[in-house]
Design an enzyme around this catalytic site. Sequence first.
Site, PDB file in Angstrom:
ATOM      1  N   ARG A  31      -0.249  -0.883  10.563  1.00  0.00           N
ATOM      2  CA  ARG A  31       0.369   0.216   9.837  1.00  0.00           C
ATOM      3  C   ARG A  31      -0.118   1.541  10.384  1.00  0.00           C
ATOM      4  O   ARG A  31      -1.297   1.815  10.469  1.00  0.00           O
ATOM      5  CB  ARG A  31       0.001   0.130   8.353  1.00  0.00           C
ATOM      6  CG  ARG A  31       0.365   1.349   7.524  1.00  0.00           C
ATOM      7  CD  ARG A  31       1.826   1.328   7.140  1.00  0.00           C
ATOM      8  NE  ARG A  31       2.201   2.506   6.373  1.00  0.00           N
ATOM      9  CZ  ARG A  31       2.203   2.572   5.050  1.00  0.00           C
ATOM     10  NH1 ARG A  31       1.823   1.531   4.346  1.00  0.00           N
ATOM     11  NH2 ARG A  31       2.599   3.666   4.435  1.00  0.00           N
ATOM     12  N   ARG A  78       7.821   0.702   7.833  1.00  0.00           N
ATOM     13  CA  ARG A  78       6.428   0.300   8.026  1.00  0.00           C
ATOM     14  C   ARG A  78       6.294  -1.210   8.200  1.00  0.00           C
ATOM     15  O   ARG A  78       7.079  -1.989   7.681  1.00  0.00           O
ATOM     16  CB  ARG A  78       5.555   0.801   6.889  1.00  0.00           C
ATOM     17  CG  ARG A  78       5.810   0.284   5.495  1.00  0.00           C
ATOM     18  CD  ARG A  78       6.932   0.976   4.726  1.00  0.00           C
ATOM     19  NE  ARG A  78       6.956   2.423   4.739  1.00  0.00           N
ATOM     20  CZ  ARG A  78       6.279   3.186   3.882  1.00  0.00           C
ATOM     21  NH1 ARG A  78       5.530   2.650   2.980  1.00  0.00           N
ATOM     22  NH2 ARG A  78       6.398   4.479   3.938  1.00  0.00           N
ATOM     23  N   ASP A 107       3.100  -2.565   3.790  1.00  0.00           N
ATOM     24  CA  ASP A 107       2.790  -1.643   2.702  1.00  0.00           C
ATOM     25  C   ASP A 107       2.190  -2.475   1.573  1.00  0.00           C
ATOM     26  O   ASP A 107       2.813  -3.454   1.134  1.00  0.00           O
ATOM     27  CB  ASP A 107       4.102  -0.986   2.246  1.00  0.00           C
ATOM     28  CG  ASP A 107       3.888   0.251   1.411  1.00  0.00           C
ATOM     29  OD1 ASP A 107       2.759   0.765   1.357  1.00  0.00           O
ATOM     30  OD2 ASP A 107       4.875   0.708   0.805  1.00  0.00           O
ATOM     31  N   ASP A 131       0.772  -1.861  -2.171  1.00  0.00           N
ATOM     32  CA  ASP A 131       0.621  -0.865  -3.236  1.00  0.00           C
ATOM     33  C   ASP A 131      -0.093  -1.472  -4.435  1.00  0.00           C
ATOM     34  O   ASP A 131       0.325  -2.508  -4.953  1.00  0.00           O
ATOM     35  CB  ASP A 131       1.990  -0.345  -3.694  1.00  0.00           C
ATOM     36  CG  ASP A 131       2.602   0.639  -2.712  1.00  0.00           C
ATOM     37  OD1 ASP A 131       1.853   1.214  -1.889  1.00  0.00           O
ATOM     38  OD2 ASP A 131       3.831   0.834  -2.772  1.00  0.00           O
TER      39      ASP A 131
HETATM   40  N1  ROI Z   1      12.472   0.393  -0.107  1.00  0.00           N
HETATM   41  C1  ROI Z   1      12.410  -0.917  -0.312  1.00  0.00           C
HETATM   42  N2  ROI Z   1      13.539  -1.596  -0.550  1.00  0.00           N
HETATM   43  N3  ROI Z   1      11.233  -1.607  -0.288  1.00  0.00           N
HETATM   44  C2  ROI Z   1      10.055  -0.980  -0.043  1.00  0.00           C
HETATM   45  O1  ROI Z   1       8.985  -1.631  -0.038  1.00  0.00           O
HETATM   46  C3  ROI Z   1      10.071   0.413   0.163  1.00  0.00           C
HETATM   47  N4  ROI Z   1       8.936   1.119   0.377  1.00  0.00           N
HETATM   48  C4  ROI Z   1       8.955   2.432   0.527  1.00  0.00           C
HETATM   49  C5  ROI Z   1      10.218   3.240   0.502  1.00  0.00           C
HETATM   50  C6  ROI Z   1      10.377   3.988   1.806  1.00  0.00           C
HETATM   51  C7  ROI Z   1      10.156   4.213  -0.664  1.00  0.00           C
HETATM   52  N5  ROI Z   1      11.391   2.419   0.319  1.00  0.00           N
HETATM   53  C8  ROI Z   1      11.325   1.082   0.127  1.00  0.00           C
HETATM   54  O2  ROI Z   1       7.815   3.077   0.711  1.00  0.00           O
END
Ligand code: ROI
Length: 162
Positions: free
Chosen positions: A83, A92, A95, A97
Amino acid sequence: MKMSSAIALGSNLGDSRAILEAAIETLAQTPGIILEAKSSWYKTKAVGPPQPDYINGAVILRVEMIPQLLLKTLLQIENKFGRVRQQRWGPRTLDLDLLLYDDLILNTPNLQIPHPRMRERAFVLVPLVEIAPDWVEPISGCTIKELVKDVDCTEVHLLVGY
Ligand code: ROI
Protein backbone atom coordinates in the site's frame (compact mmCIF):
# COMPACT_ATOMS: atom_id res chain seq x y z
CA MET A 1 -8.09 -7.94 28.69
CA LYS A 2 -9.47 -9.22 25.39
CA MET A 3 -11.67 -6.88 23.37
CA SER A 4 -13.64 -7.39 20.17
CA SER A 5 -12.81 -5.32 17.15
CA ALA A 6 -14.32 -5.20 13.67
CA ILE A 7 -12.10 -4.53 10.67
CA ALA A 8 -13.10 -3.80 7.07
CA LEU A 9 -10.89 -5.06 4.25
CA GLY A 10 -10.78 -3.76 0.68
CA SER A 11 -8.63 -3.99 -2.43
CA ASN A 12 -8.94 -2.95 -6.08
CA LEU A 13 -5.35 -3.15 -7.33
CA GLY A 14 -3.23 -6.23 -8.02
CA ASP A 15 -4.36 -9.76 -7.18
CA SER A 16 -6.98 -8.52 -4.73
CA ARG A 17 -8.28 -11.92 -3.60
CA ALA A 18 -4.81 -13.24 -2.82
CA ILE A 19 -3.78 -10.01 -1.09
CA LEU A 20 -6.90 -9.99 1.09
CA GLU A 21 -6.50 -13.64 2.08
CA ALA A 22 -2.83 -13.08 2.90
CA ALA A 23 -3.70 -10.00 4.96
CA ILE A 24 -6.15 -12.03 7.05
CA GLU A 25 -3.52 -14.74 7.50
CA THR A 26 -1.04 -12.10 8.69
CA LEU A 27 -3.59 -10.70 11.13
CA ALA A 28 -4.32 -14.18 12.46
CA GLN A 29 -0.59 -14.80 12.99
CA THR A 30 -0.04 -11.56 14.90
CA PRO A 31 0.58 -11.97 18.65
CA GLY A 32 -2.29 -10.46 20.63
CA ILE A 33 -4.80 -11.07 17.83
CA ILE A 34 -7.24 -13.95 17.46
CA LEU A 35 -9.32 -14.18 14.30
CA GLU A 36 -12.87 -14.81 15.46
CA ALA A 37 -14.96 -14.50 12.29
CA LYS A 38 -14.51 -13.76 8.63
CA SER A 39 -17.20 -12.65 6.17
CA SER A 40 -17.65 -13.74 2.58
CA TRP A 41 -16.05 -11.62 -0.13
CA TYR A 42 -18.07 -9.12 -2.11
CA LYS A 43 -17.45 -7.41 -5.41
CA THR A 44 -18.45 -3.78 -4.98
CA LYS A 45 -18.64 -0.74 -7.21
CA ALA A 46 -16.12 1.90 -6.15
CA VAL A 47 -17.48 4.75 -4.07
CA GLY A 48 -15.68 7.99 -4.88
CA PRO A 49 -13.66 8.82 -8.00
CA PRO A 50 -13.93 6.42 -11.00
CA GLN A 51 -11.69 3.37 -10.50
CA PRO A 52 -11.90 -0.43 -10.75
CA ASP A 53 -14.41 -2.41 -8.67
CA TYR A 54 -13.31 -3.46 -5.19
CA ILE A 55 -13.34 -6.72 -3.34
CA ASN A 56 -14.53 -6.08 0.21
CA GLY A 57 -14.94 -8.16 3.32
CA ALA A 58 -14.84 -7.87 7.10
CA VAL A 59 -13.38 -9.72 10.07
CA ILE A 60 -14.00 -9.80 13.79
CA LEU A 61 -10.89 -9.98 15.94
CA ARG A 62 -10.36 -10.68 19.62
CA VAL A 63 -7.50 -8.39 20.55
CA GLU A 64 -5.29 -7.85 23.50
CA MET A 65 -4.15 -4.48 22.22
CA ILE A 66 -5.17 -0.89 22.74
CA PRO A 67 -6.77 0.75 19.68
CA GLN A 68 -3.66 2.78 18.79
CA LEU A 69 -1.51 -0.34 18.69
CA LEU A 70 -4.12 -2.19 16.65
CA LEU A 71 -4.15 0.73 14.19
CA LYS A 72 -0.36 0.63 13.96
CA THR A 73 -0.53 -3.11 13.25
CA LEU A 74 -3.11 -2.57 10.50
CA LEU A 75 -0.97 0.12 8.87
CA GLN A 76 2.08 -2.16 8.98
CA ILE A 77 0.13 -4.92 7.25
CA GLU A 78 -1.11 -2.47 4.59
CA ASN A 79 2.47 -1.44 3.95
CA LYS A 80 3.66 -5.04 3.80
CA PHE A 81 1.22 -5.61 0.95
CA GLY A 82 2.44 -2.66 -1.03
CA ARG A 83 0.00 0.00 0.00
CA VAL A 84 1.27 3.37 -1.04
CA ARG A 85 -0.90 6.17 0.30
CA GLN A 86 -1.42 8.32 -2.73
CA GLN A 87 -4.45 10.46 -3.43
CA ARG A 88 -7.33 10.28 -1.00
CA TRP A 89 -9.98 7.87 -2.27
CA GLY A 90 -7.70 6.48 -4.98
CA PRO A 91 -7.25 2.78 -5.84
CA ARG A 92 -5.30 0.62 -3.39
CA THR A 93 -3.82 -2.86 -3.06
CA LEU A 94 -5.00 -3.15 0.54
CA ASP A 95 -7.13 -1.10 2.86
CA LEU A 96 -7.68 -2.17 6.46
CA ASP A 97 -10.10 0.04 8.38
CA LEU A 98 -10.66 -0.21 12.10
CA LEU A 99 -14.46 0.03 12.32
CA LEU A 100 -15.41 -0.83 15.89
CA TYR A 101 -13.61 -1.57 19.14
CA ASP A 102 -16.02 -2.92 21.72
CA ASP A 103 -18.47 -0.09 22.47
CA LEU A 104 -15.72 2.53 22.43
CA ILE A 105 -16.13 6.02 21.02
CA LEU A 106 -12.76 7.63 20.29
CA ASN A 107 -12.04 10.91 18.54
CA THR A 108 -8.38 11.58 18.00
CA PRO A 109 -6.73 13.24 14.97
CA ASN A 110 -5.36 9.96 13.56
CA LEU A 111 -8.01 7.53 14.78
CA GLN A 112 -11.75 7.81 15.07
CA ILE A 113 -13.81 4.90 16.35
CA PRO A 114 -16.42 4.00 15.20
CA HIS A 115 -15.15 4.61 11.69
CA PRO A 116 -16.91 7.88 10.79
CA ARG A 117 -18.18 6.73 7.38
CA MET A 118 -19.11 3.12 8.15
CA ARG A 119 -22.81 3.87 8.69
CA GLU A 120 -23.31 5.05 5.11
CA ARG A 121 -21.17 2.46 3.32
CA ALA A 122 -22.88 -0.64 1.94
CA PHE A 123 -19.45 -2.11 1.08
CA VAL A 124 -18.70 -2.08 4.83
CA LEU A 125 -22.11 -2.94 6.28
CA VAL A 126 -23.04 -5.83 3.98
CA PRO A 127 -19.98 -7.97 4.88
CA LEU A 128 -20.18 -6.89 8.52
CA VAL A 129 -23.83 -7.83 8.99
CA GLU A 130 -22.92 -11.43 8.12
CA ILE A 131 -20.61 -11.74 11.13
CA ALA A 132 -21.83 -9.07 13.58
CA PRO A 133 -25.55 -8.39 12.99
CA ASP A 134 -26.30 -7.45 16.60
CA TRP A 135 -23.24 -5.31 17.36
CA VAL A 136 -24.44 -1.82 18.33
CA GLU A 137 -22.66 1.02 16.54
CA PRO A 138 -22.28 3.31 19.54
CA ILE A 139 -22.79 6.70 17.81
CA SER A 140 -26.15 5.84 16.25
CA GLY A 141 -27.16 3.31 18.90
CA CYS A 142 -28.28 1.08 16.00
CA THR A 143 -27.25 -2.49 15.31
CA ILE A 144 -25.43 -3.34 12.08
CA LYS A 145 -28.59 -5.21 11.03
CA GLU A 146 -30.57 -1.98 11.39
CA LEU A 147 -27.95 0.21 9.68
CA VAL A 148 -27.72 -2.02 6.61
CA LYS A 149 -31.45 -1.49 5.93
CA ASP A 150 -30.79 2.19 5.32
CA VAL A 151 -28.11 1.85 2.63
CA ASP A 152 -28.36 1.01 -1.06
CA CYS A 153 -26.89 -2.48 -1.44
CA THR A 154 -27.52 -2.89 -5.18
CA GLU A 155 -23.85 -2.54 -6.11
CA VAL A 156 -22.53 -5.05 -3.55
CA HIS A 157 -22.46 -8.58 -4.96
CA LEU A 158 -21.58 -11.77 -3.10
CA LEU A 159 -18.65 -13.61 -4.70
CA VAL A 160 -19.99 -17.14 -4.78
CA GLY A 161 -17.59 -20.01 -4.26
CA TYR A 162 -14.98 -18.08 -2.29
N1 ROI B 1 -15.34 1.77 -2.64
C1 ROI B 1 -15.59 0.48 -2.45
N2 ROI B 1 -16.58 -0.10 -3.14
N3 ROI B 1 -14.88 -0.28 -1.57
C2 ROI B 1 -13.86 0.25 -0.84
O1 ROI B 1 -13.23 -0.46 -0.03
C3 ROI B 1 -13.57 1.62 -1.00
N4 ROI B 1 -12.59 2.23 -0.29
C4 ROI B 1 -12.36 3.53 -0.41
C5 ROI B 1 -13.12 4.41 -1.35
C6 ROI B 1 -12.16 5.06 -2.33
C7 ROI B 1 -13.85 5.47 -0.55
N5 ROI B 1 -14.10 3.68 -2.11
C8 ROI B 1 -14.34 2.37 -1.93
O2 ROI B 1 -11.41 4.08 0.33
